[in-house]
Motif scaffolding. Structure first.
Motif, PDB file in Angstrom:
ATOM      1  N   VAL A   2       2.214  -4.148   3.030  1.00 19.55           N
ATOM      2  CA  VAL A   2       0.848  -3.894   3.484  1.00 19.55           C
ATOM      3  C   VAL A   2      -0.104  -4.863   2.804  1.00 19.55           C
ATOM      4  O   VAL A   2      -0.002  -5.099   1.597  1.00 19.55           O
ATOM      5  N   ILE A  28       2.432  -0.344   9.252  1.00 21.26           N
ATOM      6  CA  ILE A  28       1.698   0.879   8.950  1.00 21.26           C
ATOM      7  C   ILE A  28       1.989   1.960   9.980  1.00 21.26           C
ATOM      8  O   ILE A  28       1.854   1.729  11.176  1.00 21.26           O
ATOM      9  N   THR A 101       3.892   3.848   5.356  1.00 21.62           N
ATOM     10  CA  THR A 101       4.546   2.753   6.068  1.00 21.62           C
ATOM     11  C   THR A 101       5.743   3.267   6.854  1.00 21.62           C
ATOM     12  O   THR A 101       6.277   4.339   6.571  1.00 21.62           O
TER      13      THR A 101
END
Length: 121
Positions: A2, A28, A101
């Protein structure tokens, strides 16, 4: 993985406004709480504002009525609208996102690198 990208900081005169943005990208699944923190020179990092996935907000007493936090879930982005800025608002502002995630399946906090806000008197 991320990545968080912050933008919107800068130099502004007292009484002015700025809008900060923090956009998350990567694998995500969802984002839970989002928040903004700040750290002034020689001081500890402090909470400025938070917003839950349901849209509930909370603010530090020092910014209530002047700052507004908002989120755009479709863009994985959190905003901080700062009005009536004061010299004491000068700090590096950091976003923090609790990101779930695809690979991990549970939330983990990610921090932005910070954006400097300077308010001149």
């Amino acid at each position: 993985q991320v990545q968080l990208v912050e933008s919107g900081g800068g130099l502004v005169q007292a009484g002015g406004s700025l809008r900060l943005s923090c956009a998350a990208s990567g694998t995500i699944l969802s984002i839970n709480d989002m928040g903004w923190y700040r750290q002034a020179p020689g001081k500890q990092r402090e909470l400025v504002a938070t917003i839950t996935s349901g849209g509930s907000t909370d603010y530090a007493d020092s910014v209530k009525g002047r700052f507004t936090i908002a989120r755009d879930n479709a863009k994985n982005t959190v905003y901080l609208q700062m009005n009536s800025l004061k010299p004491e608002d000068t700090a590096v502002y950091y976003c923090k996102l609790a990101v779930v995630t695809i690979s991990r399946g549970y939330g983990m906090d990610y921090w932005g690198k910070g954006t400097l806000v300077t308010v001149s008197s």
